[in-house]
Design an enzyme around this catalytic site. Structure first.
Site, PDB file in Angstrom:
ATOM      1  N   ASP A   1       0.894  -1.151   0.000  1.00  0.00           N
ATOM      2  CA  ASP A   1       0.000   0.000   0.000  1.00  0.00           C
ATOM      3  C   ASP A   1       0.934   1.202   0.000  1.00  0.00           C
ATOM      4  O   ASP A   1       1.562   1.506   1.015  1.00  0.00           O
ATOM      5  CB  ASP A   1      -0.866  -0.011   1.271  1.00  0.00           C
ATOM      6  CG  ASP A   1      -1.848   1.150   1.290  1.00  0.00           C
ATOM      7  OD1 ASP A   1      -1.539   2.197   0.678  1.00  0.00           O
ATOM      8  OD2 ASP A   1      -2.914   1.018   1.912  1.00  0.00           O
ATOM      9  N   HIS A   2       1.058   1.858  -1.151  1.00  0.00           N
ATOM     10  CA  HIS A   2       2.133   2.852  -1.255  1.00  0.00           C
ATOM     11  C   HIS A   2       1.940   4.038  -0.301  1.00  0.00           C
ATOM     12  O   HIS A   2       2.873   4.770  -0.036  1.00  0.00           O
ATOM     13  CB  HIS A   2       2.333   3.307  -2.702  1.00  0.00           C
ATOM     14  CG  HIS A   2       1.207   4.108  -3.266  1.00  0.00           C
ATOM     15  ND1 HIS A   2       0.076   3.527  -3.776  1.00  0.00           N
ATOM     16  CD2 HIS A   2       1.035   5.427  -3.381  1.00  0.00           C
ATOM     17  CE1 HIS A   2      -0.742   4.476  -4.187  1.00  0.00           C
ATOM     18  NE2 HIS A   2      -0.196   5.636  -3.964  1.00  0.00           N
TER      19      HIS A   2
ATOM     20  N   HIS B   1      -5.907   2.572   1.669  1.00  0.00           N
ATOM     21  CA  HIS B   1      -5.180   3.760   2.145  1.00  0.00           C
ATOM     22  C   HIS B   1      -5.833   4.399   3.380  1.00  0.00           C
ATOM     23  O   HIS B   1      -5.173   4.661   4.378  1.00  0.00           O
ATOM     24  CB  HIS B   1      -5.093   4.821   1.046  1.00  0.00           C
ATOM     25  CG  HIS B   1      -4.657   4.292  -0.285  1.00  0.00           C
ATOM     26  ND1 HIS B   1      -3.644   3.376  -0.410  1.00  0.00           N
ATOM     27  CD2 HIS B   1      -5.094   4.539  -1.552  1.00  0.00           C
ATOM     28  CE1 HIS B   1      -3.472   3.095  -1.692  1.00  0.00           C
ATOM     29  NE2 HIS B   1      -4.347   3.786  -2.404  1.00  0.00           N
TER      30      HIS B   1
HETATM   31  P1  NAD Z   1      -0.879  -1.786 -16.897  1.00  0.00           P
HETATM   32  O1  NAD Z   1      -2.146  -2.130 -17.565  1.00  0.00           O
HETATM   33  O2  NAD Z   1      -0.125  -0.574 -17.342  1.00  0.00           O
HETATM   34  O3  NAD Z   1       0.135  -3.017 -17.026  1.00  0.00           O
HETATM   35  C1  NAD Z   1      -0.282  -4.350 -17.014  1.00  0.00           C
HETATM   36  C2  NAD Z   1       0.819  -5.266 -17.511  1.00  0.00           C
HETATM   37  O4  NAD Z   1       0.314  -6.595 -17.598  1.00  0.00           O
HETATM   38  C3  NAD Z   1       1.381  -4.945 -18.877  1.00  0.00           C
HETATM   39  O5  NAD Z   1       2.768  -5.188 -18.841  1.00  0.00           O
HETATM   40  C4  NAD Z   1       0.670  -5.973 -19.780  1.00  0.00           C
HETATM   41  O6  NAD Z   1       1.383  -6.248 -20.953  1.00  0.00           O
HETATM   42  C5  NAD Z   1       0.646  -7.147 -18.873  1.00  0.00           C
HETATM   43  N1  NAD Z   1      -0.352  -8.190 -19.221  1.00  0.00           N
HETATM   44  C6  NAD Z   1      -1.681  -8.045 -19.433  1.00  0.00           C
HETATM   45  N2  NAD Z   1      -2.254  -9.241 -19.685  1.00  0.00           N
HETATM   46  C7  NAD Z   1      -1.272 -10.159 -19.617  1.00  0.00           C
HETATM   47  C8  NAD Z   1      -1.211 -11.577 -19.745  1.00  0.00           C
HETATM   48  N3  NAD Z   1      -2.310 -12.328 -20.014  1.00  0.00           N
HETATM   49  N4  NAD Z   1      -0.008 -12.191 -19.583  1.00  0.00           N
HETATM   50  C9  NAD Z   1       1.090 -11.478 -19.298  1.00  0.00           C
HETATM   51  N5  NAD Z   1       1.110 -10.137 -19.155  1.00  0.00           N
HETATM   52  C10 NAD Z   1      -0.057  -9.487 -19.323  1.00  0.00           C
HETATM   53  O7  NAD Z   1      -1.194  -1.737 -15.326  1.00  0.00           O
HETATM   54  P2  NAD Z   1      -0.444  -0.879 -14.201  1.00  0.00           P
HETATM   55  O8  NAD Z   1      -0.996   0.496 -14.166  1.00  0.00           O
HETATM   56  O9  NAD Z   1       1.021  -1.039 -14.361  1.00  0.00           O
HETATM   57  O10 NAD Z   1      -0.955  -1.588 -12.850  1.00  0.00           O
HETATM   58  C11 NAD Z   1      -0.446  -2.823 -12.417  1.00  0.00           C
HETATM   59  C12 NAD Z   1      -0.864  -3.059 -10.964  1.00  0.00           C
HETATM   60  O11 NAD Z   1      -0.309  -2.042 -10.152  1.00  0.00           O
HETATM   61  C13 NAD Z   1      -2.380  -3.026 -10.704  1.00  0.00           C
HETATM   62  O12 NAD Z   1      -2.674  -3.942  -9.692  1.00  0.00           O
HETATM   63  C14 NAD Z   1      -2.611  -1.612 -10.172  1.00  0.00           C
HETATM   64  O13 NAD Z   1      -3.742  -1.550  -9.330  1.00  0.00           O
HETATM   65  C15 NAD Z   1      -1.327  -1.401  -9.381  1.00  0.00           C
HETATM   66  N6  NAD Z   1      -0.974   0.010  -9.195  1.00  0.00           N
HETATM   67  C16 NAD Z   1      -0.613   0.786 -10.259  1.00  0.00           C
HETATM   68  C17 NAD Z   1      -0.250   2.099 -10.059  1.00  0.00           C
HETATM   69  C18 NAD Z   1       0.210   2.965 -11.209  1.00  0.00           C
HETATM   70  O14 NAD Z   1       0.628   4.096 -10.931  1.00  0.00           O
HETATM   71  N7  NAD Z   1       0.169   2.513 -12.447  1.00  0.00           N
HETATM   72  C19 NAD Z   1      -0.270   2.653  -8.767  1.00  0.00           C
HETATM   73  C20 NAD Z   1      -0.660   1.835  -7.696  1.00  0.00           C
HETATM   74  C21 NAD Z   1      -1.006   0.518  -7.930  1.00  0.00           C
END
Ligand code: NAD
Length: 483
Positions: free
Chosen positions: A178-179, A241
């Site tokens: 949880d950042h 959060h």
């Molecule tokens: P994103 O959609 O940008 O990335 C998802 C990744 O999964 C990509 O690399 C995609 O190619 C890959 N992917 C999708 N389907 C796939 C499959 N079947 N096999 C293999 N790879 C596959 O998502 P994100 O924004 O990076 O978020 C990822 C996680 O981090 C989520 O749980 C999100 O809630 C959490 N998160 C993200 C942020 C942020 O700032 N982006 C912040 C807090 C939490």
């Protein structure tokens, strides 16, 4: 600092989180010598990238987040990255991944240590955990896993996911991230509460009237409408959060700063969390959706959102504990999209005390978490040239130089994972309790929806949310301090 041998596998290596947060944070740790020679990172995603292409992406990610970098360092760092095209739903792909991890383990003398990072859409978390287990991806050294949010959609799905993960990992090796717990001012709550006699001694229902927590977002749902419509503000922000902040504010003093003692203090508190009845949900909670403006869509008109959606983009609520130092003190919280500004802020509102001046201003302790980092305490003094009392702020604020030194939450938390410190991660028993609370609210709302009379306040964008949230206070002398 210690050099920790490890092979790290990032599921979602081409994603936004990996690019914006994980690669730059790992680079910072590398520069500080925390991870050095004996580490390699395998980025996985479906796309057919090469090792070289991933290294370019990593290098770009570092340049985008750093003003000045030593190009040789960036190159040396990026050389530790490997790419494996991998569909997480395809069992055979785990066999290839395992082979690469073993090869790299030998090459980097990583001592069988593995760190898995689930940086993907949460619907895949269970699948990944299951295949790590059935394809035996774990190494012969330590095996740790970082799980992104959200951990489940409700208690039942969180329990199922936990079962899938604990098939391969012990609770101590599961880092539910949880950042917010990596943020500077959130990490300042404990020292503020426990080291100053002025603050420590007033931390009770005798002096604290209420606590207010606001997590205000300026943006709407943007391109995430489809996902958001299945989640809503309560699940997206309160379940994790806001509840972590509440817990840090209300827990008893831990006996020391070890991870076990901090979690023990949190769990002791959470046993006494009052789970609301449907009547209490009706009385103490407000859900809302933003309306449109000349230039922005109303929530129900956003792309990929159901036009009859009952998903809340705003929630305000109240909670209380029956034990702990502030037992019985109301804790009000609110969060939502399209507030007037982006801000995370905590207000501790002190009670009026009898005094010979009669009407004095009430005093508060405010912690600003984002975008500024500061704590201020209001105190009362006399007016200079007329009778009466004036209120002034005593402020503890970070200088620009200090702010520049504050590491990103992800850097801090990744460091904690490397050194095996789970203090600032969510323990399963905490998460379970949070879901019990959230489920109670969601169930009550669901019943209202089914009865055809959901009360969903519609609010104007870029203000402070719906005015209905002014009615959740216990007494007419209470109101939102941050307006
Ligand atoms: P994103 O959609 O940008 O990335 C998802 C990744 O999964 C990509 O690399 C995609 O190619 C890959 N992917 C999708 N389907 C796939 C499959 N079947 N096999 C293999 N790879 C596959 O998502 P994100 O924004 O990076 O978020 C990822 C996680 O981090 C989520 O749980 C999100 O809630 C959490 N998160 C993200 C942020 C942020 O700032 N982006 C912040 C807090 C939490």
């Amino acid at each position: 600092m210690k050099n920790i041998p490890v092979i790290m596998i990032i599921f979602g290596g081409s994603g936004d989180l990996a690019h914006r947060k994980l690669y730059p944070s790992l680079f910072n740790l590398y520069e500080q010598g925390l991870i050095h020679d004996n580490f390699a990172v395998i980025g996985t995603a479906r796309r057919p990238w090469s090792h070289e292409y991933l290294r370019e992406q990593v290098s770009d990610a570092i340049h985008e987040t750093h003003d000045q970098v030593d190009e040789n360092e960036v190159k040396a760092f990026a050389s530790h990255f490997y790419y494996q095209s991998h569909d997480v739903t395809n069992v055979e792909h785990y066999v290839t991944l395992k082979k690469l991890a073993q090869e790299l383990d030998d090459r980097y003398s990583a001592q069988g240590n593995r760190l898995f990072y689930m940086a993907m859409a949460p619907r895949f978390f269970g699948t990944i955990a299951t295949h790590i287990n059935d394809q035996h991806l774990t190494g012969s050294g330590f095996n740790r896993i970082v799980v992104e949010k959200p951990f489940g959609h409700d208690l039942a799905s969180a329990e199922q996911l936990n079962k899938e993960i604990t098939a391969s990992f012990d609770e101590n090796d599961i880092f539910r991230i949880d950042h917010y717990l990596g943020k500077e001012m959130i990490q300042n709550i404990m020292p503020m509460r426990f080291t100053n006699p002025l603050i420590k001694n007033i931390w009770s229902g005798e002096y604290i009237k209420n606590i207010q927590i606001t997590l205000a977002e300026r943006l709407g749902v943007e391109a995430r409408g489809g996902y958001y419509d299945t989640s809503g503000a309560l699940r997206d922000m309160v379940q994790n959060h806001i509840f972590q902040i509440i817990t840090l504010l209300a827990m008893p003093e831990p006996k020391d700063l070890s991870s076990d003692s901090v979690h023990q203090a949190k769990q002791e508190l959470l046993k006494s969390l009052i789970i609301p009845t449907p009547e209490e949900v009706k009385k103490n909670f407000v859900r809302g959706q933003y309306l449109g403006s000349d230039t922005t869509f109303a929530y129900k008109k956003e792309p990929n959102v159901d036009p009859d959606s009952t998903t809340e983009t705003y929630v305000a609520g109240k909670t209380k504990f029956t034990s702990g130092p502030i037992s019985g003190v109301p804790i009000y919280f609110r969060t939502g999209k399209e507030f007037k500004e982006k801000k995370t802020r905590i207000d501790i509102v002190l009670k009026h005390i009898n005094n010979p001046y009669g009407q004095a201003h009430s005093n508060n302790i405010t912690i600003e978490v984002d975008p500024e980092s500061k704590i201020y305490i209001t105190i009362n003094g006399k007016k200079i040239d007329e009778p009466g009392i004036r209120r002034e702020d005593l402020t503890y604020v970070f200088s620009k130089e200090e702010m520049a030194k504050v590491p990103d939450g992800y850097e801090r938390l990744l460091h904690d994972v490397f050194v095996n410190d789970s203090t600032n991660f969510t323990h399963w028993s905490e998460l379970k309790r949070y879901w019990e609370f959230i489920d109670a609210v969601e169930d009550a709302w669901q019943k209202e929806n089914e009865a055809g009379n959901p009360e969903i306040a519609q609010y104007l964008p870029y203000r402070m949310g719906p005015k209905e949230a002014d009615n959740i206070f216990e007494s007419p002398t209470e109101h939102w301090i941050y307006e």
